[in-house]
Scaffold this motif. Structure first.
Motif, mmCIF file in Angstrom:
data_model
loop_
_atom_site.group_PDB
_atom_site.id
_atom_site.type_symbol
_atom_site.label_atom_id
_atom_site.label_comp_id
_atom_site.label_asym_id
_atom_site.label_seq_id
_atom_site.Cartn_x
_atom_site.Cartn_y
_atom_site.Cartn_z
ATOM 1 N N GLU A 171 1.053 -1.062 0.011
ATOM 2 C CA GLU A 171 -0.175 -0.177 0.124
ATOM 3 C C GLU A 171 1.030 1.126 -0.023
ATOM 4 N N MET A 172 1.563 1.162 0.776
ATOM 5 C CA MET A 172 2.864 2.331 0.975
ATOM 6 C C MET A 172 3.025 3.018 -0.726
ATOM 7 N N PRO A 173 3.113 2.484 -2.211
ATOM 8 C CA PRO A 173 3.409 2.818 -2.962
ATOM 9 C C PRO A 173 2.347 3.383 -3.679
ATOM 10 N N ARG A 174 1.112 3.357 -4.153
ATOM 11 C CA ARG A 174 -0.373 2.784 -4.171
ATOM 12 C C ARG A 174 -0.784 4.049 -2.916
ATOM 13 N N GLN A 175 -0.620 4.462 -1.294
ATOM 14 C CA GLN A 175 -1.025 5.739 -0.870
ATOM 15 C C GLN A 175 -0.309 6.814 -1.100
ATOM 16 N N VAL A 176 0.489 6.868 -0.971
ATOM 17 C CA VAL A 176 1.736 7.427 -0.921
ATOM 18 C C VAL A 176 2.712 8.005 -2.575
ATOM 19 N N VAL A 183 4.860 25.106 -1.925
ATOM 20 C CA VAL A 183 4.654 25.925 -0.953
ATOM 21 C C VAL A 183 6.004 26.685 -1.459
ATOM 22 N N LEU A 184 5.361 27.352 -1.751
ATOM 23 C CA LEU A 184 5.932 29.154 -1.548
ATOM 24 C C LEU A 184 6.324 30.125 0.236
ATOM 25 N N ARG A 185 7.704 29.782 -0.316
ATOM 26 C CA ARG A 185 7.709 30.396 1.804
ATOM 27 C C ARG A 185 9.252 30.867 1.754
ATOM 28 N N SER A 186 9.933 32.051 2.788
ATOM 29 C CA SER A 186 10.339 32.810 3.101
ATOM 30 C C SER A 186 10.839 33.125 4.586
ATOM 31 N N THR A 187 11.834 33.233 4.844
ATOM 32 C CA THR A 187 11.778 33.420 6.686
ATOM 33 C C THR A 187 10.799 33.802 7.825
ATOM 34 N N SER A 188 9.553 34.483 6.877
ATOM 35 C CA SER A 188 8.982 34.464 7.488
ATOM 36 C C SER A 188 7.211 34.109 6.547
ATOM 37 N N ASP A 189 7.302 34.340 5.575
ATOM 38 C CA ASP A 189 5.742 33.869 4.558
ATOM 39 C C ASP A 189 5.905 32.460 4.479
ATOM 40 N N HIS A 190 4.977 32.075 3.979
ATOM 41 C CA HIS A 190 3.997 30.397 3.893
ATOM 42 C C HIS A 190 3.192 30.410 3.528
ATOM 43 N N VAL A 191 2.964 30.471 1.452
ATOM 44 C CA VAL A 191 1.519 30.046 1.213
ATOM 45 C C VAL A 191 1.590 28.546 0.897
ATOM 46 N N PHE A 192 0.383 27.636 0.612
ATOM 47 C CA PHE A 192 0.295 26.548 0.508
ATOM 48 C C PHE A 192 -0.590 27.030 -0.806
ATOM 49 N N ILE A 193 -0.075 25.754 -1.780
ATOM 50 C CA ILE A 193 -1.681 25.883 -2.943
ATOM 51 C C ILE A 193 -1.446 24.067 -3.176
ATOM 52 N N ASP A 194 -2.736 24.265 -3.818
ATOM 53 C CA ASP A 194 -3.408 23.023 -3.893
ATOM 54 C C ASP A 194 -3.383 23.444 -5.585
ATOM 55 N N CYS A 195 -2.455 21.801 -5.924
ATOM 56 C CA CYS A 195 -3.151 22.524 -7.446
ATOM 57 C C CYS A 195 -2.866 20.429 -8.131
ATOM 58 N N GLY A 196 -3.802 19.810 -7.258
ATOM 59 C CA GLY A 196 -3.184 18.077 -7.155
ATOM 60 C C GLY A 196 -4.867 17.525 -7.261
ATOM 61 N N PRO A 197 -4.871 16.567 -7.708
ATOM 62 C CA PRO A 197 -5.421 15.550 -8.097
ATOM 63 C C PRO A 197 -6.512 15.578 -6.976
ATOM 64 N N LEU A 198 -8.116 14.948 -7.365
ATOM 65 C CA LEU A 198 -9.420 14.781 -5.955
ATOM 66 C C LEU A 198 -8.644 13.834 -4.929
ATOM 67 N N GLY A 199 -8.642 13.640 -4.502
ATOM 68 C CA GLY A 199 -8.736 12.659 -3.367
ATOM 69 C C GLY A 199 -8.719 11.105 -4.052
ATOM 70 N N LEU A 200 -8.079 9.983 -3.009
ATOM 71 C CA LEU A 200 -8.395 8.950 -2.748
ATOM 72 C C LEU A 200 -8.682 8.474 -4.882
ATOM 73 N N ALA A 201 -7.641 9.094 -5.665
ATOM 74 C CA ALA A 201 -6.828 8.363 -6.508
ATOM 75 C C ALA A 201 -8.594 8.789 -7.060
ATOM 76 N N GLY A 202 -8.857 9.873 -7.231
ATOM 77 C CA GLY A 202 -9.666 10.461 -7.827
ATOM 78 C C GLY A 202 -11.464 9.827 -7.740
ATOM 79 N N ARG A 203 -11.692 10.074 -6.428
ATOM 80 C CA ARG A 203 -12.825 9.166 -5.805
ATOM 81 C C ARG A 203 -13.730 10.715 -4.116
#
Length: 687
Positions: free
Chosen positions: A293-298, A439-459
């Motif tokens: 499952e490790m390579p399937r889920q991660v 993740v866009l970040r500097s010492t005091s900035d942190h921006v987290f962006i999602d442009c990924g597939p829908l969870g659980l293999a698209g379900r």
């Protein structure tokens, strides 16, 4: 009847192997009606025979001598104070005393007095109960009533009792051992194997295996645990937990954290008991499943495929603890497994912010495997440090000594001191293209962006309608937040609101979801419409830039592709968000910006809004001729399961109008005035 027919039709669409395994599991569940009563009353002699032990005393001592990957002392207040601080020790002892008094605060309940006799079958937030009966006959998913089955489940995980175990190790005061024993006695009497709502989900039995095996190693030599009858009932119940998990493992065609938890518990439980045909098979089968499952889920970049930051934490723990158990027993770990576990740590380190907070991304039910620390539930800094210390990779550890309690009770003071003496440098901006997070970040900035597939293999799974959404911390101030998850089955309406497009910082076109809901009662499924694509990603000395788009609105009569550019200026701690809409026709467009709780709108002009948090001030401004109007609305943010806080959101909108580009800047009020020109220069250099 229509729902039953629908379930049959969906079932028949699955691969033949899955259909066969599902039918086999259903048959086993029914035959358990006849088998379980005998197993519940398993005699001491039968248990000893199955575990190949001549007597209960020999078995108890044999189990106590088996290794377990946690620190059990010698421990004293001076050690804890030196490494974690006196405040953590005081908080731990306070939690231990609350546990002995049966006072809990679970899943947003607030402080709750359970009384001397704990009701294990009731959602104490609503007072609604599930009668004790055969687990397969219990319907815990009840849309017609506001009950939340997670409350008795969480209560029965007994993780709220763990501070009593830590307090015992600190003080050797037997009242802690007696208090835990009494709770376990109550639980076993009220929850015979397979006979209550607390067995209706195999994952619940699996997670109890983690806490019960730890309890054993903490209290095995405590005076209050010397009674032979209690020792037998405890070991029998724990043995039946592992056997039940094995017989009712939650296998499907696409498996998620439930299957992982079940397999992890088989490894932990199998290695705990060690001898006997059952334990040997359990630990081998559990490890085989985890390696598959490790390579399937991660993903290769370390991101858990359920598209949720809290579930990434849980799944990483579920892969980590069985590996540490095997290492403690001298068993090998495949290099590929260690590599993927290390990658999970890198993602955790990237999304963890300097103050210990994390993005409220995807679902969250606060689940843990073995929680030791007193830190906030959303502080994940211990996670990648645990993995770094286990794998010997200092660069995976956090760069500040934080959440030290988790590390101390796992590895002991020597390992913690080695880590503190060689803290790694802070992480930089980082892309996780397989999982789709940036993740866009500097010492005091942190921006987290999602442009990924829908969870659980698209379900869908634990993922939300959040493609192209983001969270932002600028100059150390949390400004833009996701809305979190709030609830599951306790409210179908709230569940669907918090995973909807409107509750995320992503453009919405014509009021449609970027991924369509299948049905209101399909709480963990979505149509996979918003297939993402990243067009640009680069990091320079003074800025980082991301460009992505998705196809969620290509299904409209007049198709639209939203394309979003996010640029972080490190020098000015400034953020630029540009939204383009590729398509034709007249559309309604809404672009929300959910503000973190506590951030107030202090001033509003035609093309500028001022934000404040304490004494910090920020500007939000855009071109006055953009064609978008803005409104300030009330919003909600759920920082953890069952908890919701009031907040505000800005919404820019155009109604029934042609598609036009919109750009907005966010920066501290004292930021450089030439941000627009710098941004224009950087954008013009894009490929």
């Amino acid at each position: 009847m229509p729902d039953l027919i629908g379930k049959i039709r969906r079932g028949l669409r699955k691969p033949p192997r899955v259909i066969f395994e599902r039918l086999l599991a259903m048959a086993r569940t029914q035959t358990e009606r006849l088998r379980l009563p005998a197993r519940v009353n398993l005699s001491q002699q039968a248990l000893l025979r199955e575990l190949q032990a001549p007597s209960l005393d020999v078995l108890w001592q044999r189990l106590a001598a088996r290794p377990f990957p946690a620190w059990f002392g010698p421990c004293n207040a001076a050690v804890v104070d030196a490494l974690c601080g006196a405040d953590e020790r005081i908080a731990l002892l306070a939690r231990a005393d609350k546990a002995l008094a049966h006072r809990v605060d679970l899943l947003g309940s607030g402080p709750k007095e359970l009384g001397d006799q704990i009701d294990w079958h009731t959602d104490f937030k609503t007072g609604l109960s599930w009668p004790p009966r055969y687990f397969a006959d219990i319907d815990y998913n009840n849309p017609e009533r506001p009950s939340d089955v997670k409350v008795p489940w969480e209560l029965s995980r007994l993780q709220w009792l763990m501070p009593a175990g830590q307090a015992f190790l600190l003080t050797r005061d037997d009242r802690y051992a007696a208090g835990v024993r009494d709770v376990l006695e109550q639980w076993m009497a009220a929850n015979p194997c397979g006979g209550s709502v607390n067995w209706s989900c195999t994952m619940e039995a699996a997670l109890r295996i983690f806490s019960w095996t730890w309890f054993f190693h903490v209290f095995h030599d405590a005076p209050s645990w010397c009674n032979a009858d209690f020792r037998f009932r405890f070991l029998r119940s724990l043995y039946l937990h592992v056997e039940f998990t094995d017989r009712h493992i939650e296998r499907s065609d696409v498996n998620g954290n439930h299957y992982t938890a079940d397999a992890a518990a088989l490894v932990v439980g199998g290695l705990f008991f060690g001898e006997g045909q059952g334990p040997q098979r359990w630990q081998q089968e559990g490890w085989r499943i985890l390696c598959e499952e490790m390579p399937r889920q991660v993903f290769p970049d370390g991101v858990d495929f359920e598209a949720s930051v809290p579930y990434h934490r849980l799944v990483a723990e579920l892969f980590l603890w069985p590996a540490m158990c095997r290492t403690a027993h001298g068993l090998p770990i495949e290099p590929s497994y260690m590599d993927r576990l290390s990658a999970m740590a890198r993602f955790s380190r990237a999304y963890s912010r300097t103050d210990g907070s994390v993005p409220l991304w995807g679902d969250a039910d606060d689940a843990r495997a073995l929680p030791f620390g007193m830190q906030d539930i959303n502080d994940h800094r211990y996670l990648h440090t645990l993995i770094g210390l286990y794998t010997g990779q200092q660069d995976l550890c956090h760069d500040n000594p934080a959440a030290v309690g988790e590390l101390l009770w796992t590895f002991g003071p020597a390992a913690v001191r080695r880590w503190i003496d060689a803290l790694p440098p802070p992480p930089a901006s980082q892309a996780f293209p397989d999982g789709g997070f940036y993740v866009l970040r500097s010492t005091s900035d942190h921006v987290f962006i999602d442009c990924g597939p829908l969870g659980l293999a698209g379900r869908g799974g634990h993922g939300h309608n959040d493609c192209l959404a983001f969270e932002a911390v600028l100059d150390g101030v949390p400004l833009v937040s996701d809305c979190g998850a709030y609830l599951y089955t306790a409210s179908f309406e709230e569940r669907n609101r918090f995973r909807s497009t409107a509750y995320h910082n992503t453009p919405q076109v014509d009021g449609e979801e970027i991924n369509r809901f299948i049905r209101p009662d399909y709480l963990w499924n979505l149509h996979y419409d918003a297939v993402p694509r990243v067009l640009e990603w680069h990091v320079e000395k003074d800025h980082a830039l991301f460009v992505g788009e998705h196809q969620g609105y290509c299904r409209l009569a007049s198709p639209v592709i939203p394309r979003r550019t996010i640029l972080l200026d490190f020098e000015a701690h400034a953020l630029c968000i540009k939204d383009e809409f590729l398509g034709d026709g007249m559309h309604n467009v809404a672009i929300p910006l959910h503000l973190a709780p506590g951030v107030e709108v202090s001033e509003q002009k035609d093309s500028e809004v001022r934000l404040s948090l304490g004494n910090r001030r920020f500007r939000v401004w855009w071109l006055p001729d953009s064609g978008y109007a803005v409104k300030v609305e009330n919003a909600r943010v759920s920082p953890s399961y069952g908890v919701v806080q009031k907040s505000k959101k800005l919404v820019w909108f155009r109604a029934a109008a042609p598609l036009v580009t919109f750009g907005v800047f966010v920066a501290p009020v004292d930021a450089a005035t030439n941000i627009e020109s710098r941004v224009s220069q950087w954008l013009s250099g894009m490929s």
